[in-house]
Structures are given as C-alpha cells and as structure tokens.
Write an enzyme that holds these catalytic residues in place. Structure first.
Site, short mmCIF file in Angstrom:
data_model
loop_
_atom_site.label_atom_id
_atom_site.label_comp_id
_atom_site.label_asym_id
_atom_site.label_seq_id
_atom_site.Cartn_x
_atom_site.Cartn_y
_atom_site.Cartn_z
N ASP A 33 11.32 -20.79 -4.79
CA ASP A 33 11.30 -19.36 -5.13
C ASP A 33 12.71 -18.81 -5.25
O ASP A 33 13.01 -17.99 -6.14
CB ASP A 33 10.53 -18.56 -4.07
CG ASP A 33 9.03 -18.82 -4.13
OD1 ASP A 33 8.57 -19.41 -5.13
OD2 ASP A 33 8.32 -18.42 -3.18
N MET A 68 -12.33 33.24 10.96
CA MET A 68 -13.19 33.44 12.13
C MET A 68 -14.59 32.92 11.87
O MET A 68 -15.47 33.61 11.35
CB MET A 68 -13.23 34.93 12.47
CG MET A 68 -11.86 35.55 12.69
SD MET A 68 -10.93 34.74 14.01
CE MET A 68 -11.90 35.22 15.44
N GLU A 104 7.90 -22.54 -13.73
CA GLU A 104 9.35 -22.47 -13.93
C GLU A 104 9.71 -22.22 -15.38
O GLU A 104 10.86 -22.43 -15.78
CB GLU A 104 10.00 -23.78 -13.45
CG GLU A 104 9.65 -25.01 -14.26
CD GLU A 104 8.36 -25.71 -13.85
OE1 GLU A 104 8.22 -26.90 -14.17
OE2 GLU A 104 7.50 -25.07 -13.21
N ASN A 157 10.79 -28.28 -5.25
CA ASN A 157 9.74 -27.86 -4.31
C ASN A 157 9.40 -28.95 -3.32
O ASN A 157 9.24 -28.70 -2.12
CB ASN A 157 8.47 -27.46 -5.09
CG ASN A 157 8.54 -26.06 -5.66
OD1 ASN A 157 9.25 -25.20 -5.13
ND2 ASN A 157 7.85 -25.82 -6.76
N ASP A 188 -17.41 30.75 4.41
CA ASP A 188 -17.52 31.92 5.30
C ASP A 188 -18.88 31.85 5.96
O ASP A 188 -19.88 31.50 5.31
CB ASP A 188 -17.37 33.21 4.49
CG ASP A 188 -17.07 34.43 5.38
OD1 ASP A 188 -17.73 34.57 6.42
OD2 ASP A 188 -16.18 35.20 5.02
N ASP A 248 -12.47 31.27 5.26
CA ASP A 248 -12.46 32.30 6.30
C ASP A 248 -11.94 31.70 7.61
O ASP A 248 -12.13 30.51 7.88
CB ASP A 248 -13.88 32.85 6.50
CG ASP A 248 -13.91 34.01 7.49
OD1 ASP A 248 -13.03 34.89 7.38
OD2 ASP A 248 -14.78 34.02 8.37
#
Length: 458
Positions: A347, A55, A373, A338, A9, A53
């Site tokens: 994957d 204002m 793996e 791979n 305030d 507040d």
C-alpha cells in the site's frame, strides 16, 4: 411559500386559532397537543417548522425543544417558542434550549408569518444537503447528522458592523467572552472584510450614519462569498417595519435595542451553530462525492470515473479533431513486494507511485487507478510522440529513487512498465485505444519490464 408547520399546544382553542391563521396564509398545518406527539411527528419528518407552546403538562416546551435540537434527525428543524411568558429569563431559557425564536402572546400575525417564512427559507437550504449526507452513510462515512447536531456554536468568528462607539464597546465586550470579534464602523470596509474574513456571523446595525443598514444586509446575502454567512440585524423597538423587511430579504435574525447581553449571546450562538451544521453537511456531501469517484488508497480517480470521463474526452477529441493519448502503467513484480514485505508495504508503494505519476502529469490529464497496481493516464491534446515522452518521464521518476516502506524503516527499488497508444481516426470508442495501450504494456512486460512500448499510430 408553502411549508408544513407543526403547532404544539395543550389548549385546543389555541391550536385551532393558529391553524386557521396559518392555513389562510397557505401553510400546511400539523397539530399536536403534547410534547411526545410533537417529537414523534418531527422524527417522521412531517414538519418543516415547529410553533411550540412552553407551558404544557408532562413535558414542557423547553424540554421538547432541547430534545429536538439534540436529535440528529430533528436538529435542523426550526423551533419558534410561543408563550405568554414575557420575562427576559424565560426568553433566554428558550434560546438556550436551542429555539430559533421566542414570540410572546398575543401574537402579532405579520411578525409571526414573516418569522415562519424566514426560518422555512433557511431550512430549505439544508434539506437537500441532509438528504445527500444521509446517502453518504452507505459509503462508510461517519454519521454526518450526529456530528452536526453536537455542535456547540462557541468560539465563532464574528463581525460587528456598528458606528456607535458606546454600542461597539458594549456588544464586542459581551461577545468576546465566547467568540473572536472584529468591529468595523465603515459599511464599505465592512463589506470587504466580510468577504475576506470567513466569518460565522455578521451583526449589522440598521441605524448606521449615512448608510442604509438594510441595503448592507441585502448585499451580504447576495454576494457569493458572504451569502451563507448568518446576518443578524440590530434595530430599535419602533423600527418593526424595517426589521420585518430585513427578514424578507434574507436576514437570519434580529435583536432589539437595548440589547440584552444574554439574548445576544444566545442568538449569536444559535446562528453559529446553524452555520456549522450546514457546513458539516456540505463537507459530508463533498466527501461522499469524492468517495464515489476517488480511489481511497491512492487518492487517484477510480475505475468508475475513468470510464465515464474517458468517454467524454474521447468524444471531445473526435468533435474537435484534436489528439488524445492514453498510458497504461503497471508496477513491475508488485506481487513480490506484497509477498516479501507485506500488504502494508504494498500500500505504501502504491501511494508513493500515485504521487510520482501525478507529479509528471498536468492538471488537465486524467490519472486513475484501474485496480491492483495498474494506473491509466489519459492525455487530452497530446500526440503519440508527446505521450511517449510523458511515459518515459514517469518511468524515470519511478526508477530514480527507492520507495520507502515500513514507515521509512526500509527502502526498496521499484520499476514500472508502460504501454502507450493514441486515438486513431477509425476508432469507434476509447476501448479500442485502451486495448492497443494494454497490448503495448504486455509487450513491455514480455520484453523485460521497466520500459515504455508505444503502439503503432497506424
């Protein structure tokens, strides 16, 4: 209940008055004379609730509230706007800015303290979730607070418990413009419906015929399946004592008849937004917990969880004199997969491999990826002979069908070698059992792969 209350305030005498009242109720009070200071205090985490507040020069309370509610680090802080403005439009503006409540001067001390305690209690529910969610950032999860703060609070699933036909029609029509609304007049059926309906807010009339609306609120707050659902009370203007009592027993908010349509929508939206905020944090915490113990590629448990859980299962096996077995699985010639087809194909093989292993095990079995793996399966209450049968079932399942790679564009044959061991009476730790299974796996590889070797039980 102690909490840090920030009083904002620009008039010092107002600040001092509220500070004295709140301190007498054993709250810790922090003060600010302008909006910028208030924002800084909240950003530093020094406030549990804000009494703001409206204002004020420079930055008014509406703007301060809006900035607090849109900030990831401050959106969870309850804001009560305190002002001499008493027009419905002013109240609506505050609620639209994200305020949790809007109190008009001169303040009723009892109502103020009840509201502060209620909102602080609700905030405490989210604080632990926030702290844990923040930790999830280190695990690579998208910022959970930013996502939670962006919630709109619209398109919620709302349950209205009201037995007045005219009120039912008026309230459900207003809410249906922005939410999905179910109406129930019978309190007993309403409780069942609330428990089964996954609602995001429940509105309860305190003036139900032949039923205590407060008791229904209490039941909603105490049942496990509804305790996290926001409860809003609908009461008469002269029913202040019961409304305050409702806040004490855990109701989240209230509306006074005649209910202003815009205020109804604003308060329901606030509660839906808060519930979703909490759920997002809870989901983030769950995700972070899963990431801590799960392998993200395969969805199996990870090495950290494997070590911890295997030790527990081993100790239980010794204590109860029950059997315990362990399998070590290794995909044959995985490096060739791979090198020939690429790591993406590798994957895909690992994910499918994990699925096939899971399909051959029980819910009580521990299945974890050791790395690369290699997968380990721990089988509680399983003899060496039964473990061998499980291993053969896995081996056959892996060999039976080719593995799809390159998004189903190709299929390749995959096999697995498995070592099996069980706990011996003289084992001091699960590491000894695991070493025997690992040695058996090595022999399976040396013997030509695609086979199961069982370590000696003696």
């Amino acid at each position: 209940m102690s909490a840090r209350v920030l009083v904002v305030d620009d008039i010092l005498i107002n600040v001092k008055l509220l500070e004295a009242k709140l301190s007498a109720e054993y709250f810790d009070v922090v003060t600010a004379l302008n909006g910028l200071d208030a924002l800084a205090i909240c950003e530093r985490g020094e406030a549990d609730i804000v009494l703001l507040d409206v204002m004020m020069p420079g930055m008014n309370g509406f703007e301060v509230c809006q900035r607090l509610k849109s900030g990831p680090n401050t959106a969870h802080i309850p804001v009560v706007m305190v002002t001499a403005l008493d027009q419905p439009s002013d109240r609506l503006k505050g609620l639209d800015a994200g305020a949790d409540d809007f109190l008009t001067k001169p303040l009723d001390d009892t109502a103020l303290f009840a509201r502060v305690r209620s909102l602080v209690r609700l905030k405490s529910v989210t604080d632990e979730l926030r702290n844990r969610a923040l930790a999830s950032r280190r695990l690579g999860i998208a910022d959970p607070l930013a996502a939670a703060a962006s919630e709109t609070g619209l398109n919620g699933r709302i349950l209205l418990i009201e037995d007045r036909p005219a009120s039912q029609e008026r309230l459900s029509t207003a809410l249906s413009a922005f939410h999905v609304v179910d109406v129930e007049a019978d309190p007993h059926q309403a409780l069942i419906k609330a428990a089964e309906g996954e609602y995001e807010a429940v509105l309860v009339s305190l003036d139900l015929q032949d039923h205590d609306g407060l008791r229904l609120c209490s039941q909603l707050r105490s049942l496990e399946r509804t305790r996290d659902v926001p409860v809003l009370m609908l009461g008469e203007a002269d029913d202040r004592a019961r409304i305050l009592r409702g806040l004490e027993i855990g109701a989240h908010d209230f509306l006074v008849r005649p209910v202003d349509r815009n205020e109804l929508l604003a308060r329901v939206r606030t509660q839906v937004r808060r519930k979703r905020f909490t759920e997002r944090l809870r989901d983030s915490v769950q995700s972070s917990m899963e990431m801590a113990v799960m392998d993200q590629l395969t969805g199996l448990h990870n090495r950290r969880y494997l070590d911890t859980r295997t030790a527990v299962l081993f100790d239980e096996s010794v204590l109860r004199a029950r059997s315990l077995a362990l399998l070590v699985l290794d995909v044959d010639r995985f490096k060739t997969v791979n090198d020939t087809w690429g790591h993406d194909a590798g994957d895909e093989v690992l994910r499918e491999f994990a699925d096939r292993v899971r399909a051959c095990t029980r819910g009580i079995d521990l299945v974890a990826r050791m790395g690369g793996e290699e997968v380990v399966v721990v089988l509680p209450d399983t003899t060496l002979e039964a473990a061998h049968a499980v291993a053969e079932r896995i081996r056959e399942r892996v060999e039976a069908e080719p593995f799809s790679i390159h998004r189903n564009a190709r299929a390749i044959s995959v096999t697995v070698s498995i070592g099996v061991a069980s706990r011996r009476a003289g084992d001091a730790s699960p590491a000894e059992m695991a070493k025997r299974a690992d040695d058996a796996l090595y022999r399976a590889k040396e013997s030509g792969r695609n086979r199961v070797i069982v370590a000696s039980a003696a």
